[in-house]
Design an enzyme around this catalytic site. Structure first.
Site, PDB file in Angstrom:
ATOM      1  N   ARG A 120       0.809  -1.239   0.000  1.00 47.32           N
ATOM      2  CA  ARG A 120       0.000   0.000   0.000  1.00 47.32           C
ATOM      3  C   ARG A 120       0.835   1.278   0.000  1.00 47.32           C
ATOM      4  NH1 ARG A 120      -3.100  -3.251   3.344  1.00 47.32           N
ATOM      5  NH2 ARG A 120      -4.902  -4.024   2.201  1.00 47.32           N
ATOM      6  N   LYS A 142       3.697  12.035 -10.555  1.00 52.16           N
ATOM      7  CA  LYS A 142       2.840  11.215 -11.420  1.00 52.16           C
ATOM      8  C   LYS A 142       3.584   9.935 -11.755  1.00 52.16           C
ATOM      9  CE  LYS A 142      -0.032  14.486 -13.974  1.00 52.16           C
ATOM     10  NZ  LYS A 142      -0.363  14.955 -15.324  1.00 52.16           N
ATOM     11  N   GLU A 184      11.288  19.954 -23.462  1.00 55.54           N
ATOM     12  CA  GLU A 184      10.502  20.244 -22.254  1.00 55.54           C
ATOM     13  C   GLU A 184      11.058  21.488 -21.542  1.00 55.54           C
ATOM     14  OE1 GLU A 184       7.672  18.715 -21.595  1.00 55.54           O
ATOM     15  OE2 GLU A 184       7.816  16.666 -22.380  1.00 55.54           O
ATOM     16  N   LYS A 226       8.654  23.556 -12.910  1.00 50.19           N
ATOM     17  CA  LYS A 226       7.721  22.454 -12.663  1.00 50.19           C
ATOM     18  C   LYS A 226       7.391  22.340 -11.172  1.00 50.19           C
ATOM     19  CE  LYS A 226       6.092  17.989 -13.720  1.00 50.19           C
ATOM     20  NZ  LYS A 226       6.223  16.704 -14.376  1.00 50.19           N
ATOM     21  N   GLU A 236      -3.584  18.609 -10.837  1.00 50.74           N
ATOM     22  CA  GLU A 236      -3.958  19.103 -12.158  1.00 50.74           C
ATOM     23  C   GLU A 236      -5.416  19.532 -12.259  1.00 50.74           C
ATOM     24  OE1 GLU A 236      -2.072  16.885 -15.316  1.00 50.74           O
ATOM     25  OE2 GLU A 236      -3.401  17.760 -16.805  1.00 50.74           O
ATOM     26  N   ARG A 240      -1.726  23.363 -13.213  1.00 53.09           N
ATOM     27  CA  ARG A 240      -0.831  22.310 -13.728  1.00 53.09           C
ATOM     28  C   ARG A 240      -1.093  21.995 -15.200  1.00 53.09           C
ATOM     29  NH1 ARG A 240       1.421  16.913 -10.475  1.00 53.09           N
ATOM     30  NH2 ARG A 240       2.716  16.146 -12.174  1.00 53.09           N
ATOM     31  N   ASN A 244       0.894  21.124 -20.149  1.00 54.24           N
ATOM     32  CA  ASN A 244       0.543  20.408 -21.379  1.00 54.24           C
ATOM     33  C   ASN A 244       0.715  21.246 -22.639  1.00 54.24           C
ATOM     34  OD1 ASN A 244      -0.205  17.913 -20.189  1.00 54.24           O
ATOM     35  ND2 ASN A 244      -2.036  18.935 -19.402  1.00 54.24           N
ATOM     36  N   HIS A 247       1.378  19.613 -25.909  1.00 52.43           N
ATOM     37  CA  HIS A 247       1.087  18.188 -25.704  1.00 52.43           C
ATOM     38  C   HIS A 247      -0.220  17.719 -26.333  1.00 52.43           C
ATOM     39  CE1 HIS A 247       4.528  18.408 -23.117  1.00 52.43           C
ATOM     40  NE2 HIS A 247       4.442  17.133 -22.793  1.00 52.43           N
ATOM     41  N   HIS A 251       0.761  14.646 -28.240  1.00 55.64           N
ATOM     42  CA  HIS A 251       0.218  13.308 -27.956  1.00 55.64           C
ATOM     43  C   HIS A 251      -0.485  12.730 -29.180  1.00 55.64           C
ATOM     44  CE1 HIS A 251       0.106  14.143 -23.344  1.00 55.64           C
ATOM     45  NE2 HIS A 251       1.208  13.505 -23.686  1.00 55.64           N
ATOM     46  N   HIS A 264       9.097  11.292 -27.435  1.00 55.53           N
ATOM     47  CA  HIS A 264       8.081  12.163 -26.840  1.00 55.53           C
ATOM     48  C   HIS A 264       8.430  13.649 -27.025  1.00 55.53           C
ATOM     49  CE1 HIS A 264       5.126  13.732 -24.064  1.00 55.53           C
ATOM     50  NE2 HIS A 264       6.087  14.330 -23.390  1.00 55.53           N
TER      51      HIS A 264
HETATM   52  N1  LIG Z   1       5.474  11.105 -14.828  1.00 55.04           N
HETATM   53  C1  LIG Z   1       5.508  12.182 -15.566  1.00 55.04           C
HETATM   54  O1  LIG Z   1       5.151  13.284 -15.110  1.00 55.04           O
HETATM   55  C2  LIG Z   1       6.022  12.098 -16.959  1.00 55.04           C
HETATM   56  C3  LIG Z   1       6.297  13.260 -17.675  1.00 55.04           C
HETATM   57  C4  LIG Z   1       6.847  13.141 -18.945  1.00 55.04           C
HETATM   58  C5  LIG Z   1       7.125  11.892 -19.478  1.00 55.04           C
HETATM   59  N2  LIG Z   1       6.843  10.761 -18.754  1.00 55.04           N
HETATM   60  C6  LIG Z   1       7.139   9.415 -19.285  1.00 55.04           C
HETATM   61  O2  LIG Z   1       8.543   9.291 -19.463  1.00 55.04           O
HETATM   62  C7  LIG Z   1       8.796   8.301 -20.451  1.00 55.04           C
HETATM   63  C8  LIG Z   1       9.911   8.769 -21.360  1.00 55.04           C
HETATM   64  O3  LIG Z   1      11.062   8.999 -20.597  1.00 55.04           O
HETATM   65  P1  LIG Z   1      12.505   9.201 -21.276  1.00 55.04           P
HETATM   66  O4  LIG Z   1      12.392  10.172 -22.370  1.00 55.04           O
HETATM   67  O5  LIG Z   1      13.442   9.458 -20.180  1.00 55.04           O
HETATM   68  O6  LIG Z   1      12.775   7.805 -22.002  1.00 55.04           O
HETATM   69  P2  LIG Z   1      13.403   6.425 -21.511  1.00 55.04           P
HETATM   70  O7  LIG Z   1      13.154   6.177 -20.095  1.00 55.04           O
HETATM   71  O8  LIG Z   1      12.954   5.401 -22.494  1.00 55.04           O
HETATM   72  O9  LIG Z   1      14.967   6.656 -21.749  1.00 55.04           O
HETATM   73  C9  LIG Z   1      15.424   6.893 -23.056  1.00 55.04           C
HETATM   74  C10 LIG Z   1      16.590   5.966 -23.438  1.00 55.04           C
HETATM   75  O10 LIG Z   1      17.790   6.461 -22.857  1.00 55.04           O
HETATM   76  C11 LIG Z   1      18.488   5.424 -22.179  1.00 55.04           C
HETATM   77  N3  LIG Z   1      19.216   6.088 -21.098  1.00 55.04           N
HETATM   78  C12 LIG Z   1      18.704   6.590 -19.967  1.00 55.04           C
HETATM   79  N4  LIG Z   1      19.644   7.252 -19.272  1.00 55.04           N
HETATM   80  C13 LIG Z   1      20.782   7.152 -19.976  1.00 55.04           C
HETATM   81  C14 LIG Z   1      22.095   7.647 -19.784  1.00 55.04           C
HETATM   82  N5  LIG Z   1      22.413   8.419 -18.740  1.00 55.04           N
HETATM   83  N6  LIG Z   1      23.031   7.349 -20.714  1.00 55.04           N
HETATM   84  C15 LIG Z   1      22.713   6.606 -21.800  1.00 55.04           C
HETATM   85  N7  LIG Z   1      21.492   6.129 -22.048  1.00 55.04           N
HETATM   86  C16 LIG Z   1      20.542   6.403 -21.139  1.00 55.04           C
HETATM   87  C17 LIG Z   1      17.400   4.472 -21.776  1.00 55.04           C
HETATM   88  O11 LIG Z   1      17.902   3.168 -21.543  1.00 55.04           O
HETATM   89  C18 LIG Z   1      16.453   4.544 -22.951  1.00 55.04           C
HETATM   90  O12 LIG Z   1      16.895   3.678 -23.985  1.00 55.04           O
HETATM   91  C19 LIG Z   1       7.482   8.047 -21.158  1.00 55.04           C
HETATM   92  O13 LIG Z   1       6.990   6.781 -20.789  1.00 55.04           O
HETATM   93  C20 LIG Z   1       6.566   9.156 -20.650  1.00 55.04           C
HETATM   94  O14 LIG Z   1       5.223   8.772 -20.595  1.00 55.04           O
HETATM   95  C21 LIG Z   1       6.308  10.858 -17.515  1.00 55.04           C
HETATM   96 ZN   LIG Z   2       6.029  15.924 -22.002  1.00 59.79          ZN
END
Ligand SMILES: NC(=O)c1ccc[n+]([C@@H]2O[C@H](COP(=O)([O-])OP(=O)(O)OC[C@H]3O[C@@H](n4cnc5c(N)ncnc54)[C@H](O)[C@@H]3O)[C@@H](O)[C@H]2O)c1
Ligand SMILES: [Zn+2]
Length: 365
Positions: A120, A142, A184, A226, A236, A240, A244, A247, A251, A264
């Site tokens: 939990r 999130k 971003e 942020k 949100e 918040r 977006n 986005h 999206h 993304h």
């Molecule tokens: N929770 C939130 O508020 C929020 C906001 C925006 C995005 N997201 C989510 O985040 C995700 C995307 O995250 P991302 O862009 O970080 O992608 P990701 O987590 O897929 O990482 C991108 C790539 O980089 C590699 N990598 C990571 N760190 C590295 C490093 N230091 N050196 C070399 N390679 C490295 C990873 O293995 C991966 O292949 C999506 O699923 C999206 O929905 C969440």
């Molecule tokens: Zn984003």
């Protein structure tokens, strides 16, 4: 090093950014938690652990239990969550355990979600390793996973105990990922930080060249934006939503291209171009501001050509999770450094904005 405070109704915590943080992680966590719990779990993925695991691990006197999530959005699933939860149960995890999410946004979202439901809810620490995760996904609480029916449809708000965004780990981040994440930061500047827009305009070579001081400046400013927004509106319900910006169409582009060809941040880059067009047409930004901001997006974003047609993108905006009651919400900049939400965008306006964006994507080759 900079420390930024997040203060939401459910939690207060620090986001620390600077160099050399993962090499002293255990000590830093102790400072937050009083002492390290008996069981510390790390969720990461093999490539990241291969590059930086040693550096992090040597800071612990008792090695943490390391669990791997395969890289890729296709593993951001309930199945992965169940696998991790079972590993923790089998290793004797309890309510006093701590989880560390060490990776990009995918590891952070999945790891945070696991922490939000194991027994939990247990405390967790975000150690983001992509630029996108450092400036965006690790802050704000999130967490969640995808369903076959759509992205991020399952999840929880679960604020971390602390976030340590180490600029050193960005050394190994592929160029394309770095630039996508910087979209971003461009967003952060446009919606709420004029000074960040100016800094990014004037220091593109340093930032893209990964000069630590310049990166820290951009990352800290983005996090500050942020942190401020989620501190005022954790769930949100109002402010918040401005996060977006770019986005709605972003999206839709990701969806229309099957989540395969665009990162993304790249989709958001194009989505911001569409939103800027809409804003210029409505007069919430001037023609000169439009040109300046569009230039900034192209300065940082190596945005791929879009091979998709207007109706498909427009159609895909309708299923957006952020829409409530069939209303398409749009964030529009108000000058530079401010933004507002509108709900009365007409189909003709949307088509014109998407049409402009697609035309720009082919004209820029
Ligand atoms: N929770 C939130 O508020 C929020 C906001 C925006 C995005 N997201 C989510 O985040 C995700 C995307 O995250 P991302 O862009 O970080 O992608 P990701 O987590 O897929 O990482 C991108 C790539 O980089 C590699 N990598 C990571 N760190 C590295 C490093 N230091 N050196 C070399 N390679 C490295 C990873 O293995 C991966 O292949 C999506 O699923 C999206 O929905 C969440
Ligand atoms: Zn984003």
């Amino acid at each position: 090093m900079q420390t930024i405070r997040v203060k939401t109704t459910s939690a207060k915590y620090d986001v620390v950014t600077g160099s050399g943080l993962i090499g002293s992680l255990a000590r830093r966590i102790e400072r937050v938690q009083g002492r390290l719990p008996r069981r510390v779990f790390v969720v990461t993925s093999a490539p990241i652990w291969g590059l930086w695991g040693h550096c992090m691990q040597q800071s612990f006197s008792e090695p943490p239990i390391v669990m791997f999530l395969p890289p890729g959005e296709e593993h951001k699933t309930m199945k992965s969550v169940e696998g991790l939860l079972r590993e923790m149960a089998q290793a004797g995890g309890d309510r006093g355990s701590l989880l560390i999410a060490f990776g990009g946004g995918i590891v952070g979202d999945v790891g945070g979600f696991v922490a939000s439901i194991f027994m939990r809810g247990i405390p967790y620490i975000q150690v983001p390793t992509t630029l996108l995760a450092q400036v965006d996904s690790s802050v704000g609480g999130k967490t969640g996973v995808n369903l076959p029916e759509g992205k991020n449809l399952v999840g929880a708000f679960h604020q971390p105990l602390a976030v340590f965004a180490d600029i050193g780990v960005l050394e190994t981040l592929p160029e394309r990922e770095l630039r996508a994440g910087l979209m971003e930061s461009v967003k952060a500047g446009i919606i709420r930080d004029r000074a960040l827009v100016r800094y990014m305009e004037e220091h593109a070579d340093d930032v893209l060249g990964r000069d630590p001081k310049s990166l820290e400046k951009v990352i800290a400013a983005s996090i500050r934006m942020k942190a401020d927004v989620v501190s005022r509106d954790e769930r949100e319900s109002g402010l918040r939503m401005i996060l977006n910006f770019g986005h709605t169409v972003g999206h839709a582009l990701e969806k229309a291209t099957g989540y395969k060809t665009l990162l993304h941040g790249e989709a958001v880059g194009w989505g911001m171009v569409a939103a800027l067009h809409l804003a210029r047409e409505r007069g919430t930004i001037s023609r000169a501001q439009f040109e300046r901001l569009e230039r900034l997006i192209y300065l940082y974003g190596l945005l791929p050509m879009l091979k998709v047609r207007v109706p498909k993108v427009v159609g895909a905006t309708e299923g957006d999770k952020k829409n409530v009651g069939g209303v398409t919400r749009f964030v529009l900049p108000l000058g530079i450094g401010d933004a507002g939400v509108v709900e009365d965008v007409t189909p003709a306006e949307l088509e014109a904005a998407v049409g402009y964006m697609l035309a720009r994507s082919t004209a820029r080759r």
